[in-house]
Design a protein around this motif. Structure first.
Motif, PDB file in Angstrom:
ATOM      1  N   SER A   7       0.842  -1.196   0.000  1.00  0.00           N
ATOM      2  CA  SER A   7       0.000   0.000   0.000  1.00  0.00           C
ATOM      3  C   SER A   7       0.875   1.243   0.000  1.00  0.00           C
ATOM      4  O   SER A   7       2.011   1.203   0.494  1.00  0.00           O
ATOM      5  CB  SER A   7      -0.920   0.012   1.236  1.00  0.00           C
ATOM      6  OG  SER A   7      -0.149   0.100   2.427  1.00  0.00           O
ATOM      7  N   PRO A   8       0.389   2.328  -0.598  1.00  0.00           N
ATOM      8  CA  PRO A   8      -0.805   2.380  -1.436  1.00  0.00           C
ATOM      9  C   PRO A   8      -0.548   1.729  -2.796  1.00  0.00           C
ATOM     10  O   PRO A   8       0.597   1.408  -3.113  1.00  0.00           O
ATOM     11  CB  PRO A   8      -1.035   3.891  -1.597  1.00  0.00           C
ATOM     12  CG  PRO A   8       0.361   4.470  -1.565  1.00  0.00           C
ATOM     13  CD  PRO A   8       1.111   3.618  -0.574  1.00  0.00           C
ATOM     14  N   ARG A   9      -1.555   1.511  -3.587  1.00  0.00           N
ATOM     15  CA  ARG A   9      -1.371   0.969  -4.936  1.00  0.00           C
ATOM     16  C   ARG A   9      -0.927   2.059  -5.903  1.00  0.00           C
ATOM     17  O   ARG A   9      -0.200   1.792  -6.860  1.00  0.00           O
ATOM     18  CB  ARG A   9      -2.663   0.333  -5.438  1.00  0.00           C
ATOM     19  CG  ARG A   9      -3.070  -0.927  -4.684  1.00  0.00           C
ATOM     20  CD  ARG A   9      -2.080  -2.067  -4.896  1.00  0.00           C
ATOM     21  NE  ARG A   9      -1.787  -2.308  -6.298  1.00  0.00           N
ATOM     22  CZ  ARG A   9      -2.522  -3.074  -7.091  1.00  0.00           C
ATOM     23  NH1 ARG A   9      -3.587  -3.682  -6.629  1.00  0.00           N
ATOM     24  NH2 ARG A   9      -2.178  -3.246  -8.373  1.00  0.00           N
ATOM     25  N   HIS A  10      -1.369   3.262  -5.647  1.00  0.00           N
ATOM     26  CA  HIS A  10      -0.986   4.406  -6.475  1.00  0.00           C
ATOM     27  C   HIS A  10      -0.664   5.578  -5.563  1.00  0.00           C
ATOM     28  O   HIS A  10      -1.329   5.769  -4.533  1.00  0.00           O
ATOM     29  CB  HIS A  10      -2.117   4.808  -7.426  1.00  0.00           C
ATOM     30  CG  HIS A  10      -2.565   3.707  -8.320  1.00  0.00           C
ATOM     31  ND1 HIS A  10      -1.975   3.447  -9.546  1.00  0.00           N
ATOM     32  CD2 HIS A  10      -3.540   2.774  -8.177  1.00  0.00           C
ATOM     33  CE1 HIS A  10      -2.569   2.424 -10.114  1.00  0.00           C
ATOM     34  NE2 HIS A  10      -3.518   1.993  -9.307  1.00  0.00           N
ATOM     35  N   GLU A  14       4.136  15.626  -5.009  1.00  0.00           N
ATOM     36  CA  GLU A  14       4.928  16.696  -5.623  1.00  0.00           C
ATOM     37  C   GLU A  14       6.386  16.588  -5.209  1.00  0.00           C
ATOM     38  O   GLU A  14       6.699  16.105  -4.104  1.00  0.00           O
ATOM     39  CB  GLU A  14       4.352  18.057  -5.208  1.00  0.00           C
ATOM     40  CG  GLU A  14       2.985  18.321  -5.815  1.00  0.00           C
ATOM     41  CD  GLU A  14       2.494  19.732  -5.532  1.00  0.00           C
ATOM     42  OE1 GLU A  14       1.514  20.151  -6.189  1.00  0.00           O
ATOM     43  OE2 GLU A  14       3.084  20.415  -4.670  1.00  0.00           O
ATOM     44  N   MET A  15       7.225  17.041  -6.085  1.00  0.00           N
ATOM     45  CA  MET A  15       8.656  17.009  -5.809  1.00  0.00           C
ATOM     46  C   MET A  15       8.950  17.640  -4.447  1.00  0.00           C
ATOM     47  O   MET A  15       8.397  18.692  -4.097  1.00  0.00           O
ATOM     48  CB  MET A  15       9.386  17.781  -6.912  1.00  0.00           C
ATOM     49  CG  MET A  15      10.870  17.803  -6.783  1.00  0.00           C
ATOM     50  SD  MET A  15      11.666  18.607  -8.188  1.00  0.00           S
ATOM     51  CE  MET A  15      11.004  20.237  -8.077  1.00  0.00           C
ATOM     52  N   GLY A  16       9.817  16.976  -3.698  1.00  0.00           N
ATOM     53  CA  GLY A  16      10.200  17.492  -2.389  1.00  0.00           C
ATOM     54  C   GLY A  16       9.428  16.880  -1.241  1.00  0.00           C
ATOM     55  O   GLY A  16       9.848  16.986  -0.075  1.00  0.00           O
ATOM     56  N   GLN A  17       8.317  16.236  -1.535  1.00  0.00           N
ATOM     57  CA  GLN A  17       7.513  15.617  -0.486  1.00  0.00           C
ATOM     58  C   GLN A  17       8.093  14.261  -0.086  1.00  0.00           C
ATOM     59  O   GLN A  17       8.798  13.607  -0.862  1.00  0.00           O
ATOM     60  CB  GLN A  17       6.072  15.437  -0.952  1.00  0.00           C
ATOM     61  CG  GLN A  17       5.341  16.740  -1.244  1.00  0.00           C
ATOM     62  CD  GLN A  17       5.219  17.593   0.010  1.00  0.00           C
ATOM     63  OE1 GLN A  17       4.737  17.151   1.044  1.00  0.00           O
ATOM     64  NE2 GLN A  17       5.678  18.836  -0.083  1.00  0.00           N
ATOM     65  N   GLU A  18       7.750  13.848   1.122  1.00  0.00           N
ATOM     66  CA  GLU A  18       8.139  12.532   1.610  1.00  0.00           C
ATOM     67  C   GLU A  18       7.131  11.492   1.145  1.00  0.00           C
ATOM     68  O   GLU A  18       5.922  11.738   1.172  1.00  0.00           O
ATOM     69  CB  GLU A  18       8.213  12.544   3.138  1.00  0.00           C
ATOM     70  CG  GLU A  18       8.524  11.187   3.751  1.00  0.00           C
ATOM     71  CD  GLU A  18       8.551  11.257   5.272  1.00  0.00           C
ATOM     72  OE1 GLU A  18       9.336  12.048   5.816  1.00  0.00           O
ATOM     73  OE2 GLU A  18       7.780  10.512   5.914  1.00  0.00           O
ATOM     74  N   VAL A  19       7.642  10.351   0.723  1.00  0.00           N
ATOM     75  CA  VAL A  19       6.787   9.253   0.275  1.00  0.00           C
ATOM     76  C   VAL A  19       7.119   8.014   1.088  1.00  0.00           C
ATOM     77  O   VAL A  19       8.298   7.691   1.270  1.00  0.00           O
ATOM     78  CB  VAL A  19       7.020   8.947  -1.220  1.00  0.00           C
ATOM     79  CG1 VAL A  19       6.222   7.728  -1.644  1.00  0.00           C
ATOM     80  CG2 VAL A  19       6.655  10.160  -2.073  1.00  0.00           C
ATOM     81  N   THR A  20       6.103   7.330   1.581  1.00  0.00           N
ATOM     82  CA  THR A  20       6.307   6.086   2.330  1.00  0.00           C
ATOM     83  C   THR A  20       5.494   4.970   1.702  1.00  0.00           C
ATOM     84  O   THR A  20       4.269   5.074   1.589  1.00  0.00           O
ATOM     85  CB  THR A  20       5.912   6.239   3.800  1.00  0.00           C
ATOM     86  OG1 THR A  20       6.721   7.255   4.406  1.00  0.00           O
ATOM     87  CG2 THR A  20       6.154   4.926   4.546  1.00  0.00           C
ATOM     88  N   LEU A  21       6.188   3.922   1.287  1.00  0.00           N
ATOM     89  CA  LEU A  21       5.545   2.746   0.708  1.00  0.00           C
ATOM     90  C   LEU A  21       5.577   1.635   1.746  1.00  0.00           C
ATOM     91  O   LEU A  21       6.566   1.482   2.467  1.00  0.00           O
ATOM     92  CB  LEU A  21       6.283   2.314  -0.566  1.00  0.00           C
ATOM     93  CG  LEU A  21       6.571   3.416  -1.596  1.00  0.00           C
ATOM     94  CD1 LEU A  21       7.267   2.831  -2.818  1.00  0.00           C
ATOM     95  CD2 LEU A  21       5.311   4.157  -1.977  1.00  0.00           C
TER      96      LEU A  21
END
Lengths: 112, 110
Positions: A7-10, A14-21
Motif C-alpha cells: 500500500s498504497p497501490r498508487h 509533488e517534488m520534495g515531499q516525503e513518500v512512504t511505501l
C-alpha cells in the motif's frame, strides 16, 4: 493465503515531499525484497532483508531512500525528498528461501 | 552492465503453436534460474525454475532448458494459449539476489 500486500497501490506527490511505501510479506517468509521497475532499467533490486535485518542495500540509489523492517510482518520504503526521476513502480517480494520470490501488486509512484 | 539479457523485446505466436523465449547471462556464479510472468498492473508471478545442476525442468505446458556452456536458457510453452499473453522475465540467482532481464512481451494470437 493473502499473498504479499502493498500500500498504497498508487501515489501521486509533488517534488520534495516525503513518500512512504508499505509492505506486508507472506506469513512465515524470512526474506523480504524491495524492487523498482522503470522502462529504462527494468526491474532492479533496491534492498533485501533476512529475518528483519538488512543484508544488502547496494541497490538503493542514494541517501534519499531508506528502508526499514521493524518486525516480520511489516516493511517500509521511504523516499525523502522525492524527485520526478523516482517515478516508477515499486514492488515488494518475500520468500521462504532466497530463490523463489513472491511479489506484491506494486505501488505506482508519480512524482510531479 | 546487463548480466541477464533478453534480447528480443516481443514475440507473437499463433494459438496452439510453440512459444520459445530466450535468455542469456554473463555471470558464471549464477546457480539458479527462474522465469516470472507479469500481467499489466500486477506483480510478477513465479512460473518455473531450474537449478544449475540440471539442464531441463518441465511443468505442464512449460519447460525450461539450461545450457551452461553457452550461458543460455529458454522457456518453451506448448501449446501456447491466449491467456499466456504477458511479459515474461528471466531471472538468475546468486547469493540470495535475483538479477532480472528486461522482459519479453509474448502475444498469443487466437
Amino acid at each position: 493465503d493473502a499473498g504479499v500486500i502493498q500500500s498504497p497501490r498508487h501515489e501521486v506527490t509533488e517534488m520534495g515531499q516525503e513518500v512512504t511505501l508499505r509492505c506486508k510479506p507472506i506469513s512465515g517468509h524470512d526474506y523480504l525484497f524491495w524492487y523498482r521497475q522503470t522502462m529504462m532499467r527494468g526491474l532492479e533490486l533496491l534492498i533485501y532483508f533476512n529475518n528483519n535485518v538488512p543484508i544488502d542495500d547496494s541497490g538503493m540509489p542514494e541517501d534519499r531512500f531508506s528502508a526499514k523492517m521493524p518486525n516480520a510482518s511489516f516493511s517500509t520504503l521511504k523516499i525523502q525528498p522525492s524527485e520526478p526521476r523516482d517515478s516508477a513502480v515499486y514492488f515488494c517480494a518475500s520468500s521462504f528461501s532466497y530463490q523463489t520470490q513472491y511479489f506484491g501488486p506494486g505501488t505506482r509512484l508519480l512524482v510531479l | 552492465d546487463q548480466q541477464v539479457k533478453q534480447n528480443s523485446p516481443s514475440l507473437s505466436v499463433q494459438e496452439g503453436r510453440i512459444s520459445i523465449l530466450n535468455c542469456d547471462y554473463t555471470n558464471s556464479m549464477f546457480d539458479y534460474f527462474l522465469w516470472y510472468k507479469k500481467y499489466p498492473a500486477e506483480g510478477p508471478t513465479f512460473l518455473i525454475s531450474i537449478s544449475s545442476i540440471k539442464d531441463k525442468n518441465e511443468d505442464g505446458r512449460f519447460t525450461v532448458f539450461l545450457n551452461k556452456s553457452a550461458k543460455h536458457l529458454s522457456l518453451h510453452i506448448v501449446p501456447s494459449q491466449p491467456g499466456d499473453s504477458a511479459v515474461y522475465f528471466c531471472a538468475a540467482s546468486s547469493r540470495s539476489k535475483l538479477t532480472f532481464g528486461k522482459g519479453i512481451t509474448l502475444s498469443v494470437r487466437p
